[in-house]
Motif scaffolding. Structure first.
Motif, PDB file in Angstrom:
ATOM      1  N   TYR A  91      14.204 -62.612  43.187  1.00 43.81           N
ATOM      2  CA  TYR A  91      14.470 -62.917  44.594  1.00 43.81           C
ATOM      3  C   TYR A  91      15.119 -63.766  44.183  1.00 43.81           C
ATOM      4  O   TYR A  91      15.663 -65.167  45.630  1.00 43.81           O
ATOM      5  CB  TYR A  91      13.421 -62.140  45.302  1.00 43.81           C
ATOM      6  CG  TYR A  91      13.301 -61.127  46.051  1.00 43.81           C
ATOM      7  CD1 TYR A  91      14.199 -60.118  47.078  1.00 43.81           C
ATOM      8  CD2 TYR A  91      12.917 -59.533  45.416  1.00 43.81           C
ATOM      9  CE1 TYR A  91      14.407 -59.254  47.645  1.00 43.81           C
ATOM     10  CE2 TYR A  91      13.248 -58.257  45.661  1.00 43.81           C
ATOM     11  CZ  TYR A  91      14.086 -58.323  46.655  1.00 43.81           C
ATOM     12  OH  TYR A  91      14.350 -56.710  47.484  1.00 43.81           O
ATOM     13  N   LEU A 152       9.494 -64.126  50.085  1.00 45.56           N
ATOM     14  CA  LEU A 152      10.454 -62.772  49.947  1.00 45.56           C
ATOM     15  C   LEU A 152       9.311 -61.925  48.671  1.00 45.56           C
ATOM     16  O   LEU A 152       9.717 -62.445  47.358  1.00 45.56           O
ATOM     17  CB  LEU A 152      10.987 -63.664  48.349  1.00 45.56           C
ATOM     18  CG  LEU A 152      11.607 -64.159  49.527  1.00 45.56           C
ATOM     19  CD1 LEU A 152      13.386 -65.689  48.699  1.00 45.56           C
ATOM     20  CD2 LEU A 152      13.012 -63.708  50.896  1.00 45.56           C
ATOM     21  N   GLY A 181      10.969 -58.469  51.402  1.00 42.29           N
ATOM     22  CA  GLY A 181      11.663 -57.753  50.031  1.00 42.29           C
ATOM     23  C   GLY A 181      11.543 -56.205  50.151  1.00 42.29           C
ATOM     24  O   GLY A 181      10.892 -55.574  50.852  1.00 42.29           O
TER      25      GLY A 181
END
Length: 399
Positions: A91, A152, A181
């Motif tokens: 991410y 995230l 996420g």
């Protein structure tokens, strides 16, 4: 949805307005995380990565927009976040690819964020001082201290690996910033009973978060062209090797944690795109996961005798260093030396557990050389299969 270029110079703090989640309220299962590279990440064939999906939605006006992603559901933002933290390198790499490196405020695991690939991309990089100041952001206190605009993280991962509960997640969401996420690197955990995403599906949602649709589409086009070109050069399926993918982080390996290549997690994307066979097909050996920590020894491997062995846990080594240390040990091992892959020198580094779009380009290039050196060149050679300048220009917004 179009990127709102008028937002690019804004200096106000990017705060979210509202978020909903049906999953966080219940069904949180207990679990644990070990130091092993727990679980294989399936590699989906992302041939249609450039297509828009129905639940990554945003308004292009200057007021607010929403991003939808399981397990948190739909989150509303008043403007793109300026400061962000990510649990894993995948991410983080997505955010960097979207030109958001300056907003990096911390990482959940610095040891598995391989930012060294950016050295080959002009003008692309991250602030190592920031990473080293916040290398393992996993506690509520750290989330409060960093005070980022978005996290995230898959909150279910925090619950199942780091002993959070639903109340902890809700507290941080309300008092600090929202989560966005999904654990996509593997698909073998019992607790992950909600939707998975391919690499580019997750990347698209992160692009919606940062309102960077144009950069996303440029990456998706580059990715699809690159993969199509590589696949056009692959040998017939009958001529492709059967591969054993494993985690073993020691320089003198004695046992091996198995991965199944047919699992559709993103950490295996390059192997699926490259069409290799799974040496564990036809066996009852299970995929590495939170609950399955089984290992194989050399005698077990001899029964399988794969053509290629890919070993994760050595990504800080160069290809030459890996051969001189890990492969050399296996070649001197009384049982390991009997393996076909060892005798043929076909034991390689296995790739990152967490990979984003930039990582994936480098790993696919490396994997093509590992699997098909006659076509793509030796893995220690300088042959390049994708345009570094084009990647760097996208990150810099010059496209």
């Amino acid at each position: 949805m179009s990127r709102d270029d008028s937002d690019q110079g804004a200096s106000t703090r990017r705060n979210y307005l509202a978020g909903t989640s049906a999953v966080l309220a219940g069904g949180l299962l207990a679990g644990c995380l070990t130091d092993a590279e727990g679980g294989d990440a399936t590699s989906e064939a992302d041939g249609t990565s450039g297509q828009s999906t129905t639940d990554a939605t945003a308004r292009s006006d200057a007021e607010s927009y929403t991003v939808s992603m399981e397990p948190v559901g739909t989150v509303e933002f008043d403007a793109p976040p300026e400061r962000w933290i990510a649990y894993d390198g995948g991410y983080a790499d997505m955010a960097v690819a979207l030109g958001q490196a300056d907003g990096l405020a911390g990482i959940g695991g610095i040891d598995r964020y391989y930012s060294g690939v950016y050295d080959e991309l002009d003008g692309v990089g991250v602030d190592r001082d920031v990473l080293e100041a916040h290398p393992e952001v996993r506690t509520k206190e750290e989330f409060y201290g960093i005070d980022a605009d978005v996290h995230l993280y898959d909150p279910q991962m925090l619950v199942n690996w780091f002993d959070w509960d639903a109340a902890d997640v809700e507290e941080v969401r309300e008092n600090v910033a929202p989560f966005l996420g999904n654990v996509i690197f593997r698909r073998s955990d019992d607790w992950h009973d909600y939707r998975y995403y391919t690499l580019y599906q997750a990347f698209e949602r992160v692009a919606t978060l940062f309102q960077e649709r144009e950069r996303f589409e440029a990456f998706a086009d580059l990715h699809d062209e690159f993969v199509a070109d590589v696949q056009s050069r692959l040998p017939a399926p009958s001529e492709r090797p059967d591969v054993f993918l494993t985690f073993e982080g020691t320089d003198e390996p004695e046992t091996f944690s198995p991965y199944r290549l047919r699992d559709d997690g993103t950490s295996k994307k390059q192997w699926q795109d490259l069409g290799v066979g799974d040496a564990l097909d036809g066996t009852d050996i299970e995929n590495l996961s939170t609950t399955n920590r089984g290992e194989l020894d050399y005698e077990n491997l001899l029964e399988i005798d794969p053509e290629v062995i890919l070993v994760r846990g050595h990504e800080r080594k160069t290809a030459a260093e890996f051969r001189d240390v890990v492969l050399a040990y296996m070649q001197d091992h009384p049982v390991g030396s009997e393996l076909t892959a060892v005798q043929n020198g076909r034991v390689y580094r296995g790739g990152y557990l967490y990979q984003g779009p930039i990582h994936n380009l480098f790993l696919t290039e490396r994997g093509a050389k590992q699997m098909y050196p006659d076509e793509f060149g030796d893995v220690t050679g300088d042959d390049r299969l994708f345009d570094r300048d084009r990647v760097a220009s996208i990150v810099r917004g010059e496209f």
